[in-house]
Write a protein that holds these residues in place. Structure first.
Motif, short mmCIF file in Angstrom:
data_model
loop_
_atom_site.label_atom_id
_atom_site.label_comp_id
_atom_site.label_asym_id
_atom_site.label_seq_id
_atom_site.Cartn_x
_atom_site.Cartn_y
_atom_site.Cartn_z
N UNK A 484 -36.22 48.29 58.43
CA UNK A 484 -36.69 47.72 59.70
C UNK A 484 -36.52 46.21 59.71
N UNK A 485 -36.81 45.58 58.56
CA UNK A 485 -36.65 44.13 58.47
C UNK A 485 -35.18 43.74 58.63
N UNK A 486 -34.30 44.50 58.00
CA UNK A 486 -32.87 44.23 58.13
C UNK A 486 -32.41 44.40 59.58
N UNK A 487 -32.93 45.43 60.24
CA UNK A 487 -32.57 45.67 61.63
C UNK A 487 -33.02 44.51 62.50
N UNK A 488 -34.25 44.05 62.26
CA UNK A 488 -34.80 42.93 63.03
C UNK A 488 -33.97 41.66 62.81
N UNK A 489 -33.67 41.36 61.56
CA UNK A 489 -32.89 40.16 61.26
C UNK A 489 -31.49 40.24 61.85
N UNK A 490 -30.89 41.43 61.79
CA UNK A 490 -29.55 41.58 62.36
C UNK A 490 -29.57 41.37 63.87
N UNK A 491 -30.60 41.92 64.52
CA UNK A 491 -30.72 41.71 65.96
C UNK A 491 -30.84 40.24 66.31
N UNK A 492 -31.65 39.51 65.52
CA UNK A 492 -31.79 38.08 65.74
C UNK A 492 -30.47 37.36 65.50
N UNK A 493 -29.76 37.77 64.45
CA UNK A 493 -28.49 37.12 64.15
C UNK A 493 -27.48 37.31 65.27
N UNK A 494 -27.37 38.53 65.79
CA UNK A 494 -26.42 38.78 66.89
C UNK A 494 -26.83 37.99 68.13
N UNK A 495 -28.14 38.00 68.41
CA UNK A 495 -28.63 37.26 69.58
C UNK A 495 -28.33 35.77 69.43
N UNK A 496 -28.58 35.23 68.22
CA UNK A 496 -28.36 33.81 68.02
C UNK A 496 -26.91 33.41 68.24
N UNK A 497 -25.99 34.20 67.71
CA UNK A 497 -24.58 33.87 67.87
C UNK A 497 -24.16 33.97 69.33
N UNK A 498 -24.61 35.01 70.02
CA UNK A 498 -24.21 35.17 71.42
C UNK A 498 -24.84 34.10 72.29
N UNK A 499 -26.10 33.76 72.03
CA UNK A 499 -26.75 32.70 72.81
C UNK A 499 -26.05 31.37 72.59
N UNK A 528 -18.30 41.92 75.16
CA UNK A 528 -17.11 42.14 74.34
C UNK A 528 -17.21 41.45 73.00
N UNK A 529 -17.76 40.23 73.01
CA UNK A 529 -17.96 39.51 71.75
C UNK A 529 -18.91 40.29 70.85
N UNK A 530 -20.00 40.80 71.47
CA UNK A 530 -21.00 41.55 70.69
C UNK A 530 -20.40 42.83 70.12
N UNK A 531 -19.62 43.52 70.94
CA UNK A 531 -19.02 44.77 70.48
C UNK A 531 -18.05 44.53 69.34
N UNK A 532 -17.31 43.43 69.42
CA UNK A 532 -16.38 43.11 68.33
C UNK A 532 -17.15 42.87 67.04
N UNK A 533 -18.22 42.09 67.11
CA UNK A 533 -19.03 41.81 65.93
C UNK A 533 -19.65 43.10 65.38
N UNK A 534 -20.19 43.92 66.29
CA UNK A 534 -20.81 45.17 65.86
C UNK A 534 -19.80 46.10 65.22
N UNK A 535 -18.65 46.25 65.86
CA UNK A 535 -17.64 47.16 65.33
C UNK A 535 -17.18 46.75 63.94
#
Length: 601
Positions: A484-499, A528-535
C-alpha cells in the motif's frame, strides 16, 4: 553443539564428522546396510541458522520489502529534487557568477538534503515504534527472539544513518547539475523555456523505475495474500470449531504403574464428559499444531522390502476412545477405538490413508496385522514374542505438524492409550457452549481428580491455528503495508511528474489551444504521458517479477509465483492509481488560458 576453533571452517568440521560416520559404519558392519538405506547422515550448521531456519524466508522477504519501499521513496524524492533544482538553476548560476565556489554550493545542497532526510528519519523512528506495538498481536510474536524486537538506540542510530546516506545520495543529484551547468546559458534562459529534454527524460525514467518497483512489491503482497487465503481454506483433516485443548504430564513418581495412569485417564475423561456443554472428549499424545511429535518404525505382516529400500518411520500417535469423534476426524473404513481395545484385548491399530497405501496399495487393510521390529539384525523377523496389532480402522490424513500438511510424508498410525500408556498427553474437548467457561470447568474437574497435576498449554484449536499461521500472518501484514505504501508513493510520483509537466509546458499548451486544440486534445496529451510512464513501468515490473519468481516460489502455498489473477489485479490497480493521478494535472491543463500565457514574457 560445539564451538569451532579459531580459523576453523564449517566445511572442515563437516569433513571431520563425515569421516567419523564412515569409521563408525566400518565398526558396525551388521548395521551398515540399514543405516545407509535409511539415509542417516550428519549436517553441520551454525546455531543461528538452525534457530531461524523456519522463518528465514519470511525475514528475507520482509527485508526485501523494506528495501523496495526505501528505493521507491528515494526515487520519489529524487524526482522532486530534480524539479526543485531546475527551478533554482538561475539562483545557483547567479551565485556561481558572483564568485561562489562549486564546492560550497555542493555542500549547501547536500546539507539541505541531509537535514530533510534526518527529519524524515526521526519521524520514521516514531512511526516505526507505533507500528511495532500495533504488530505485537499480528503474529510477529512467533518469530525467534521476538521479545527482543524493539526500537532502541541502536535501531534509531541505524535508521538515522540510513537516512543520512539517502540524504547524501539525493543531495548529490543537484550537485552534479551545478557542476555541469554553463552559467552564461542558464542566465540567458527565460523562465518559461522549460526544463530541457534531458532533465525531463531523467524524471520519466525515475517514475518508470518507481512504477516497476511498486509492481514487484504489490505482486509480492498479492501472492502472499493469495497464499494465505489458500491456507485458510486448507482442510486439515479435522474440525477446529468448538474444540479446546489442555496438556498435562503424569509423573511416574505419583503414578508408578501403568494401571494407575489408565485409571486416572478414565476418571478424568468421565468427569469432563459430564460437564454441561461438553459434546465429546478424548486425549492424544500429538495434538495437531502442537509441539509434541513422535515417530517409530513399523512394518506390515508379509511385507517384503525391496533391495536398498529403507524402513519407514511414520508418525506414532496414541489416542483414547472418543478422540476421533471429538476432532471430527473422518473414518474412511473400519471403526474408531472403543472399550473393546483395553489393555487385556488383542493389539489394535488405526492407520491413515497414506500409510495404508504404502503397505497395501489397492487392497483393504482392515484385519491385516502390523508389528514394530525388535531385532535390528533382522527387521522382518517375527516370533512368539512379537506384539501383533490388527488394523481396525483407516482415517483421513491429519495435518498435525502445520497447516500446510508438511509433516511426516509416509503417514501416521494410531495406538489405543490403554495398550500404549504415555505419561504426557493433551486433552481435547468438543464444546457446544462458551469455551472459556468450559475450560474453567475442565480445570476444576481435573484438579479435583488429580490435585498434584497441572494443566498447561491451554488453547482452543482455533487459537492453535492462529499460532501456526503466526509467522505467515506477520509477513502478510507487513507485505500489505509495504504494498500500500508503494502504491501511494507511486501515485504521488506519477502525479508530481504530470503536474510538473503541465506547469513547464503551459506555453506549449497555450499555443496548442490557440491553434484550435480542444480540451480533449489537451487531456489526451497529459493522459498519453501517464500511459507511457505506466506502460513502461508495468513492463519493468513484470520483468522484475519474472526474475524473482524462483526466490518467492518457496514461500507460497497453492499459488504460482506468476499467478495470472494476482498479476492482472496488480496491473489493474496500478493503472487505476496512475489514471487517478492524471485527473488534477489534466484538469489543470484544460484551464490554461492561451491569451494569458502568450502575453507572458
Amino acid at each position: 553443539i560445539g564451538r569451532l576453533k579459531p580459523g576453523a571452517t564449517l566445511q572442515q568440521a563437516q569433513a571431520q564428522v563425515d569421516a567419523l560416520n564412515r569409521a563408525n559404519l566400518d565398526r558396525f558392519p551388521s548395521y551398515k546396510e540399514l543405516i545407509v538405506n535409511a539415509g542417516f547422515h550428519t549436517i553441520v550448521m551454525p546455531l543461528e541458522d538452525m534457530l531461524v531456519k523456519e522463518v528465514r524466508g519470511a525475514l528475507y522477504l520482509l527485508w526485501g520489502g523494506a528495501a523496495f519501499v526505501l528505493l521507491i521513496g528515494v526515487v520519489n524524492v529524487a524526482n522532486l529534487v530534480l524539479a526543485r533544482t531546475t527551478l533554482r538553476r538561475k539562483e545557483l548560476a547567479t551565485r556561481l557568477a558572483l564568485g561562489a565556489g562549486t564546492g560550497r554550493l555542493m555542500g549547501q545542497l547536500v546539507t539541505e538534503s541531509i537535514l530533510v532526510a534526518l527529519a524524515g528519519g526521526v519521524a520514521g523512528a516514531a512511526l516505526g515504534t507505533g507500528l511495532l506495538r500495533a504488530l505485537a498481536h499480528s503474529g510477529i510474536e512467533t518469530l525467534p527472539r521476538s521479545g527482543e524486537v524493539r526500537v532502541d538506540g541502536m535501531v534509531v542510530m541505524a535508521m538515522l544513518a540510513t537516512a543520512a546516506l539517502v540524504g547524501i545520495t539525493i543531495g548529490l543529484i543537484p550537485s552534479v547539475q551545478v557542476i555541469r551547468a554553463r552559467v552564461n546559458e542558464v542566465l540567458r534562459e527565460e523562465s518559461r523555456s522549460g526544463t530541457g529534454r534531458r532533465a525531463r527524460r531523467v524524471r520519466q525514467v525515475l517514475v518508470v523505475a518507481q512504477v516497476g518497483l511498486a509492481f514487484v512489491l504489490l505482486a509480492g503482497a498479492g501472492l502472499v495474500l493469495a497464499s494465505f487465503r489458500q491456507l485458510l481454506h486448507v482442510d486439515p483433516g479435522f474440525d477446529v470449531k468448538g474444540v479446546v485443548t489442555a496438556a498435562t504430564s503424569v509423573p511416574q513418581s505419583l503414578y508408578p504403574k501403568d494401571s494407575d495412569a489408565r485409571a486416572l485417564m478414565d476418571r478424568a475423561l468421565e468427569a469432563i464428559r459430564a460437564i454441561p456443554g461438553v459434546a465429546a472428549a478424548g486425549a492424544t499424545t500429538t495434538i495437531p499444531w502442537g509441539d509434541d511429535h513422535s515417530d517409530s518404525v513399523i512394518l506390515a505382516e508379509g511385507y517384503l522390502m525391496k533391495p536398498g529400500e529403507s524402513v519407514i518411520s511414520p508418525e506414532q500417535v496414541t489416542v483414547t476412545p472418543g478422540y476421533f469423534e471429538t476432532m471430527h476426524i473422518a473414518m474412511m473404513a473400519g471403526r474408531p477405538f472403543d472399550e473393546r481395545d483395553r489393555e487385556s484385548a488383542p493389539g489394535a491399530i488405526i492407520v491413515d490413508e497414506r500409510l495404508a497405501h504404502h503397505f497395501w496399495p489397492g487392497s483393504n487393510p482392515i484385519g491385516r496385522r502390523m508389528f514394530q521390529p525388535q531385532d535390528i539384525h533382522n527387521l522382518l523377523k517375527t516370533d512368539e514374542h512379537t506384539h501383533w496389532m490388527t488394523v481396525v480402522g483407516i482415517i483421513r490424513p491429519v495435518h498435525t505438524a502445520d497447516v500446510e500438511g508438511s509433516g511426516n510424508p509416509v503417514g501416521a498410525y494410531y495406538m489405543p492409550y490403554a495398550q500404549n500408556v504415555q505419561r504426557g498427553y493433551s486433552l481435547a474437548v468438543k464444546t457446544s457452549g462458551d469455551p472459556g467457561a468450559i475450560l474453567r470447568a475442565v480445570r476444576s474437574r481435573f484438579a479435583a481428580i488429580a490435585p498434584s497435576l497441572a494443566l498447561f498449554d491451554v488453547h482452543t484449536m482455533e487459537e492453535r491455528g492462529d499460532l501456526a499461521l503466526g509467522s505467515r500472518r506477520a509477513s502478510l501484514t507487513l507485505a500489505m503495508f509495504f504494498g500500500c505504501l508503494a502504491l501511494f508513493l507511486s501515485g504521488i510520483g506519477i502525479y508530481g511528474v504530470l503536474a510538473y509537466l503541465v506547469t513547464q509546458r503551459q506555453r506549449e499548451i497555450g499555443i496548442r489551444a490557440a491553434l484550435g486544440c480542444t480540451a480533449g486534445g489537451v487531456v489526451k496529451l497529459v493522459v498519453g504521458e501517464a500511459l507511457w510512464l505506466l506502460g513502461a513501468g508495468l513492463l519493468l515490473g513484470v520483468a522484475g517479477s519474472v526474475a524473482l519468481r524462483s526466490v518467492v516460489a518457496g514461500y507460497l502455498y497453492g499459488v504460482k509465483p506468476l499467478d495470472p489473477l494476482v498479476m492482472s489485479a496488480v496491473v489493474v490497480t496500478l493503472a487505476l492509481v496512475g489514471l487517478t493521478a492524471c485527473v488534477l494535472p489534466a484538469r489543470r491543463a484544460t484551464r490554461v488560458d492561451p491569451v494569458m500565457v502568450l502575453r507572458e514574457q
